[in-house]
Design an enzyme around this catalytic site. Structure first.
Site, mmCIF file in Angstrom:
data_model
loop_
_atom_site.group_PDB
_atom_site.id
_atom_site.type_symbol
_atom_site.label_atom_id
_atom_site.label_comp_id
_atom_site.label_asym_id
_atom_site.label_seq_id
_atom_site.Cartn_x
_atom_site.Cartn_y
_atom_site.Cartn_z
ATOM 1 N N ALA A 206 -11.852 -16.659 -11.536
ATOM 2 C CA ALA A 206 -12.864 -15.682 -11.939
ATOM 3 C C ALA A 206 -12.853 -14.359 -11.193
ATOM 4 C CB ALA A 206 -14.251 -16.316 -11.808
ATOM 5 N N GLY A 209 -14.391 -10.867 -11.306
ATOM 6 C CA GLY A 209 -15.555 -11.082 -12.144
ATOM 7 C C GLY A 209 -15.571 -10.314 -13.449
ATOM 8 N N LYS A 211 -13.902 -10.729 -16.413
ATOM 9 C CA LYS A 211 -14.017 -11.564 -17.609
ATOM 10 C C LYS A 211 -15.291 -12.410 -17.555
ATOM 11 C CE LYS A 211 -8.995 -11.686 -17.947
ATOM 12 N NZ LYS A 211 -8.782 -10.967 -16.671
ATOM 13 N N LYS A 231 -13.950 -13.737 -2.204
ATOM 14 C CA LYS A 231 -13.802 -13.398 -3.620
ATOM 15 C C LYS A 231 -15.005 -13.870 -4.427
ATOM 16 C CE LYS A 231 -8.766 -13.132 -3.831
ATOM 17 N NZ LYS A 231 -7.524 -13.662 -4.457
ATOM 18 N N TYR A 300 2.640 -23.419 -10.937
ATOM 19 C CA TYR A 300 1.288 -23.293 -10.400
ATOM 20 C C TYR A 300 0.288 -23.050 -11.531
ATOM 21 C CZ TYR A 300 -2.384 -21.436 -7.247
ATOM 22 O OH TYR A 300 -3.555 -21.202 -6.559
ATOM 23 N N CYS A 320 -1.521 -11.027 -16.723
ATOM 24 C CA CYS A 320 -1.210 -9.595 -16.697
ATOM 25 C C CYS A 320 0.267 -9.401 -16.388
ATOM 26 C CB CYS A 320 -2.089 -8.862 -15.691
ATOM 27 S SG CYS A 320 -2.005 -9.540 -14.025
#
Length: 379
Positions: A206, A209, A211, A231, A300, A320
């Site tokens: 997340a 933050g 999205k 984070k 991963y 991305c």
């Protein structure tokens, strides 16, 4: 063997993977595009506090701002440049991410300084990246020794950078939570969750933050995870600024194991946007990635997809980056190993995935946007 595209370096094996899907000329155009920002800088109007029309009216008093053609909440600001940067006798060396921000017109703060030999407060300086690329010209706001010693405060006030975007986080509208700076492709993840009818979503990756808060803005209750407490605190801070904290629950946890450690947790949608090779992020002053790195990251990423598939009927998978292995390759793996199916999705300006008709890619050489990948998987 490494192939260098003006500082963007990939090894021969990764180059050969790209060649299976696009031409050598396209590879060159894409990787050179990564060196510069898109012409549009996007922000997301926070529609729980202000309408997009009202935000345009407020911001247009300071700079040009436009509505996106497809996303109601998306606004964009033209990025100016490239400009010639004046030369200075002294240099402040910034770490890579800080240098990339200054390249776009941001001021340089002390935590991003690597060294500033001989710099005194008031000196004219060039801000340079670790590999020596000049990104800006400005004035030192403190002595170079203090920049490195105290690691806080404004180090260099930028007067001219290679590219220029407004310093949005200094605006009153930012402090009031009227907008969140988020790339246009990334906004489609939240829009897809809403289109799937989600009332409750689980965001496995997340931070920071974007999205999470977008889904909350669309009236979706979000359970957000990150394994890093700093984070997590950043997610909470963003949710509070936007006035969305009542729709966001944030937990410090390694979300690869969230289905095991929270056996009763369920959502309509699980969002997976995991760490990746970042080959779609723009601008990048330099970047080095090998096929081995990509394969390690893909293994991963699959751990998050597997966990997500046990939490919700739908999994939204996004990255991305532009590699096949981390994108369509992981979708293929999810189909073969987890029995998941791809769902047809509508995403304007994106092209069809490589060998995956329901996957979508934002390609810098097709539409001038960051590189981005999206797929929806279902049980």
């Amino acid at each position: 063997m490494w192939i260098d595209f003006n500082g963007i370096r990939i090894d021969k094996d990764l180059y050969n993977e790209f060649l299976q899907y696009i031409s050598d000329k396209e590879i060159e155009r894409i990787l050179l595009a990564i060196k510069r920002p898109p012409h549009r800088y996007y922000i997301r109007a926070n529609t729980v506090k202000i309408t997009p029309e009202e935000l345009v009216e407020r911001l247009s008093k300071r700079f040009s701002v436009y509505r996106d053609e497809y996303l109601e909440e998306a606004l964009w600001i033209p990025i100016r440049g490239p400009f010639n940067v004046p030369s200075a006798r002294k240099e402040v060396v910034a770490e890579k991410r800080a240098a990339e921000s200054v390249y776009m017109g941001s001021d340089l703060y002390a935590p991003g300084v690597l060294k500033a030999p001989g710099v005194r407060r008031g000196d004219e300086v060039n801000v340079v990246s670790p590999d020596g690329q000049v990104v800006a010209y400005g004035v030192a706001e403190m002595d170079g020794l203090d920049m490195v010693k105290y690691r806080r405060g404004l180090a260099v006030r930028t007067l001219r950078s290679v590219y220029e975007a407004p310093k949005l986080r200094e605006l009153e509208e930012f402090a009031r939570g009227y907008f969140y700076d988020q790339s246009m492709p990334a906004m489609w993840a939240g829009r897809l969750a809403a289109a799937l009818g989600a009332r409750r979503a689980i965001d496995l990756n997340a931070s920071p933050g974007g999205k999470t808060t977008h889904m909350a803005q669309l009236s979706i209750h979000v359970i957000a995870f990150d394994r890093s407490r700093p984070k997590v605190e950043r997610i909470i801070e963003n949710a509070r600024r936007l006035g969305l904290e009542h729709l966001v629950d944030v937990l410090v946890h390694d979300s690869r194991y969230v289905d095991r450690d929270f056996p009763f947790l369920r959502g309509d949608v699980a969002l997976v946007d995991p760490p990746c090779s970042d080959l779609g992020v723009r601008p990048k002053l330099s970047h080095t990635i090998s096929m081995r790195d990509v394969e390690t990251l893909a293994r991963y990423q699959r751990q998050f997809i597997a966990a997500a598939a046990r939490l919700a009927r739908y999994v939204i998978y996004s990255t991305c980056t532009l590699t096949f292995t981390e994108n369509e390759g992981n979708v293929l793996w999810a189909s073969e190993e987890l029995g998941l199916k791809t769902v047809s999705i509508y995403v304007p300006r994106a092209v069809e995935g490589w060998g995956c008709g329901n996957c979508r890619r934002f390609m810098p050489n097709v539409f001038d946007a960051p590189g981005f990948f999206l797929a929806v998987l279902s049980q």
